[in-house]
Design a protein around this motif. Structure first.
Motif, PDB file in Angstrom:
ATOM      1  N   HIS A  45     -10.251  -3.293  -9.612  1.00 44.66           N
ATOM      2  CA  HIS A  45     -11.294  -4.125  -9.027  1.00 44.66           C
ATOM      3  C   HIS A  45     -11.492  -3.780  -7.559  1.00 44.66           C
ATOM      4  N   VAL A  46     -12.546  -4.330  -6.980  1.00 45.76           N
ATOM      5  CA  VAL A  46     -12.898  -4.082  -5.583  1.00 45.76           C
ATOM      6  C   VAL A  46     -12.908  -5.411  -4.858  1.00 45.76           C
ATOM      7  N   THR A  47     -12.376  -5.427  -3.643  1.00 47.38           N
ATOM      8  CA  THR A  47     -12.467  -6.623  -2.804  1.00 47.38           C
ATOM      9  C   THR A  47     -13.342  -6.292  -1.596  1.00 47.38           C
ATOM     10  N   VAL A  51      -7.104  -5.246   2.235  1.00 48.16           N
ATOM     11  CA  VAL A  51      -5.984  -5.892   1.555  1.00 48.16           C
ATOM     12  C   VAL A  51      -4.692  -5.198   1.971  1.00 48.16           C
ATOM     13  N   ILE A  52      -3.667  -6.000   2.199  1.00 42.71           N
ATOM     14  CA  ILE A  52      -2.330  -5.481   2.462  1.00 42.71           C
ATOM     15  C   ILE A  52      -1.441  -5.965   1.329  1.00 42.71           C
ATOM     16  N   PHE A  53      -0.707  -5.042   0.720  1.00 48.54           N
ATOM     17  CA  PHE A  53       0.250  -5.396  -0.330  1.00 48.54           C
ATOM     18  C   PHE A  53       1.652  -5.205   0.238  1.00 48.54           C
ATOM     19  N   TYR A  54       2.538  -6.148  -0.062  1.00 50.59           N
ATOM     20  CA  TYR A  54       3.944  -5.994   0.303  1.00 50.59           C
ATOM     21  C   TYR A  54       4.765  -6.258  -0.951  1.00 50.59           C
ATOM     22  N   VAL A  55       5.511  -5.254  -1.384  1.00 47.17           N
ATOM     23  CA  VAL A  55       6.311  -5.389  -2.598  1.00 47.17           C
ATOM     24  C   VAL A  55       7.593  -6.143  -2.244  1.00 47.17           C
ATOM     25  N   LEU A  56       7.743  -7.307  -2.862  1.00 44.76           N
ATOM     26  CA  LEU A  56       8.900  -8.166  -2.614  1.00 44.76           C
ATOM     27  C   LEU A  56      10.087  -7.802  -3.495  1.00 44.76           C
ATOM     28  N   GLU A  57       9.776  -7.444  -4.739  1.00 40.33           N
ATOM     29  CA  GLU A  57      10.830  -7.196  -5.727  1.00 40.33           C
ATOM     30  C   GLU A  57      10.318  -6.233  -6.777  1.00 40.33           C
ATOM     31  N   GLY A  58      11.192  -5.397  -7.265  1.00 41.39           N
ATOM     32  CA  GLY A  58      10.829  -4.494  -8.350  1.00 41.39           C
ATOM     33  C   GLY A  58      10.080  -3.270  -7.868  1.00 41.39           C
ATOM     34  N   SER A  79      -4.842  -1.261   1.696  1.00 33.23           N
ATOM     35  CA  SER A  79      -5.956  -0.919   0.818  1.00 33.23           C
ATOM     36  C   SER A  79      -7.255  -1.312   1.509  1.00 33.23           C
ATOM     37  N   PRO A  80      -8.102  -0.335   1.864  1.00 35.04           N
ATOM     38  CA  PRO A  80      -9.345  -0.652   2.565  1.00 35.04           C
ATOM     39  C   PRO A  80     -10.330  -1.424   1.692  1.00 35.04           C
ATOM     40  N   ALA A  81     -11.191  -2.164   2.343  1.00 34.72           N
ATOM     41  CA  ALA A  81     -12.239  -2.921   1.648  1.00 34.72           C
ATOM     42  C   ALA A  81     -13.117  -1.981   0.820  1.00 34.72           C
ATOM     43  N   LYS A  82     -13.615  -2.512  -0.266  1.00 31.53           N
ATOM     44  CA  LYS A  82     -14.614  -1.862  -1.119  1.00 31.53           C
ATOM     45  C   LYS A  82     -14.124  -0.594  -1.830  1.00 31.53           C
ATOM     46  N   ILE A  83     -12.800  -0.431  -1.935  1.00 30.77           N
ATOM     47  CA  ILE A  83     -12.226   0.699  -2.676  1.00 30.77           C
ATOM     48  C   ILE A  83     -11.558   0.138  -3.936  1.00 30.77           C
ATOM     49  N   PRO A  84     -11.880   0.639  -5.127  1.00 32.52           N
ATOM     50  CA  PRO A  84     -11.245   0.135  -6.347  1.00 32.52           C
ATOM     51  C   PRO A  84      -9.718   0.283  -6.281  1.00 32.52           C
ATOM     52  N   LEU A  98       3.298  -9.532  -2.598  1.00 35.80           N
ATOM     53  CA  LEU A  98       2.574 -10.428  -1.707  1.00 35.80           C
ATOM     54  C   LEU A  98       1.283  -9.726  -1.322  1.00 35.80           C
ATOM     55  N   VAL A  99       0.153 -10.396  -1.521  1.00 35.85           N
ATOM     56  CA  VAL A  99      -1.165  -9.843  -1.237  1.00 35.85           C
ATOM     57  C   VAL A  99      -1.753 -10.603  -0.055  1.00 35.85           C
ATOM     58  N   ILE A 100      -2.168  -9.870   0.975  1.00 40.51           N
ATOM     59  CA  ILE A 100      -2.774 -10.493   2.151  1.00 40.51           C
ATOM     60  C   ILE A 100      -4.158  -9.893   2.330  1.00 40.51           C
ATOM     61  N   LYS A 101      -5.177 -10.755   2.276  1.00 41.28           N
ATOM     62  CA  LYS A 101      -6.562 -10.308   2.446  1.00 41.28           C
ATOM     63  C   LYS A 101      -7.051 -10.782   3.810  1.00 41.28           C
ATOM     64  N   THR A 102      -7.591  -9.832   4.608  1.00 41.01           N
ATOM     65  CA  THR A 102      -8.093 -10.199   5.930  1.00 41.01           C
ATOM     66  C   THR A 102      -9.461  -9.569   6.171  1.00 41.01           C
ATOM     67  N   PRO A 103     -10.407 -10.282   6.763  1.00 37.74           N
ATOM     68  CA  PRO A 103     -10.338 -11.732   6.917  1.00 37.74           C
ATOM     69  C   PRO A 103     -10.384 -12.410   5.558  1.00 37.74           C
ATOM     70  N   GLY A 104     -10.183 -13.717   5.548  1.00 38.13           N
ATOM     71  CA  GLY A 104     -10.204 -14.473   4.295  1.00 38.13           C
ATOM     72  C   GLY A 104     -11.549 -14.352   3.604  1.00 38.13           C
ATOM     73  N   GLN A 105     -11.599 -14.799   2.376  1.00 34.06           N
ATOM     74  CA  GLN A 105     -12.820 -14.680   1.580  1.00 34.06           C
ATOM     75  C   GLN A 105     -13.408 -16.046   1.261  1.00 34.06           C
ATOM     76  N   LYS A 106     -13.367 -16.969   2.181  1.00 29.33           N
ATOM     77  CA  LYS A 106     -13.838 -18.330   1.921  1.00 29.33           C
ATOM     78  C   LYS A 106     -15.209 -18.334   1.244  1.00 29.33           C
ATOM     79  N   GLU A 107     -16.097 -17.458   1.678  1.00 28.10           N
ATOM     80  CA  GLU A 107     -17.457 -17.456   1.132  1.00 28.10           C
ATOM     81  C   GLU A 107     -17.686 -16.350   0.122  1.00 28.10           C
ATOM     82  N   ALA A 108     -16.721 -15.481  -0.070  1.00 25.27           N
ATOM     83  CA  ALA A 108     -16.893 -14.349  -0.983  1.00 25.27           C
ATOM     84  C   ALA A 108     -16.416 -14.705  -2.387  1.00 25.27           C
ATOM     85  N   THR A 109     -16.864 -13.953  -3.353  1.00 25.71           N
ATOM     86  CA  THR A 109     -16.394 -14.129  -4.720  1.00 25.71           C
ATOM     87  C   THR A 109     -14.960 -13.639  -4.799  1.00 25.71           C
TER      88      THR A 109
END
Length: 112
Positions: A45-47, A51-58, A79-84, A98-109
């Motif tokens: 999918h595309v955001t 997006v920043i991913f941090y692997v906590l376990e596994g 992971s840059p915006a708009k890249i699958p 742990l997934v961190i999206k910046t800025p937030g997507q309050k108004e986005a799908t």
């Protein structure tokens, strides 16, 4: 101060059918905890935001655009915006991310 324990946040239904728990959702960032059981994966999918991913376990396979890499605990992936992108757990153990999206997507799908 606000504290949230992952076990106390409820998993919400999502298009990926995985355990995804929103831990924080503000205009500046969104934080989601994802648990992938062995054999589970996210759909590619595309955001609209970075997006920043941090692997906590596994360990899991992360695909971003045409790149594919195995990432284990204590690894951060950008992971840059708009890249699958997607995650796949090909291991025999649980993978927590742990997934961190910046800025937030309050108004986005939202996809998660």
């Amino acid at each position: 101060m606000k504290t949230i324990k992952v076990k106390d946040a409820s998993s919400k239904p999502n298009p990926h059918g995985v355990d995804a728990r929103s831990l924080s959702d503000t205009e500046s960032a969104q934080v989601v905890h994802i648990t992938l059981q062995p054999g589970e994966s996210l759909k590619k999918h595309v955001t609209p935001v970075d997006v920043i991913f941090y692997v906590l376990e596994g360990e899991g396979v992360v695909e971003i655009g045409e790149e594919k890499e195995v990432a284990g605990a204590d690894t951060l992936i950008e992971s840059p915006a708009k890249i699958p992108h997607r995650w796949i757990n090909e291991s025999n153990a649980v993978t927590r991310i742990l997934v961190i999206k910046t800025p937030g997507q309050k108004e986005a799908t939202r996809l998660l």
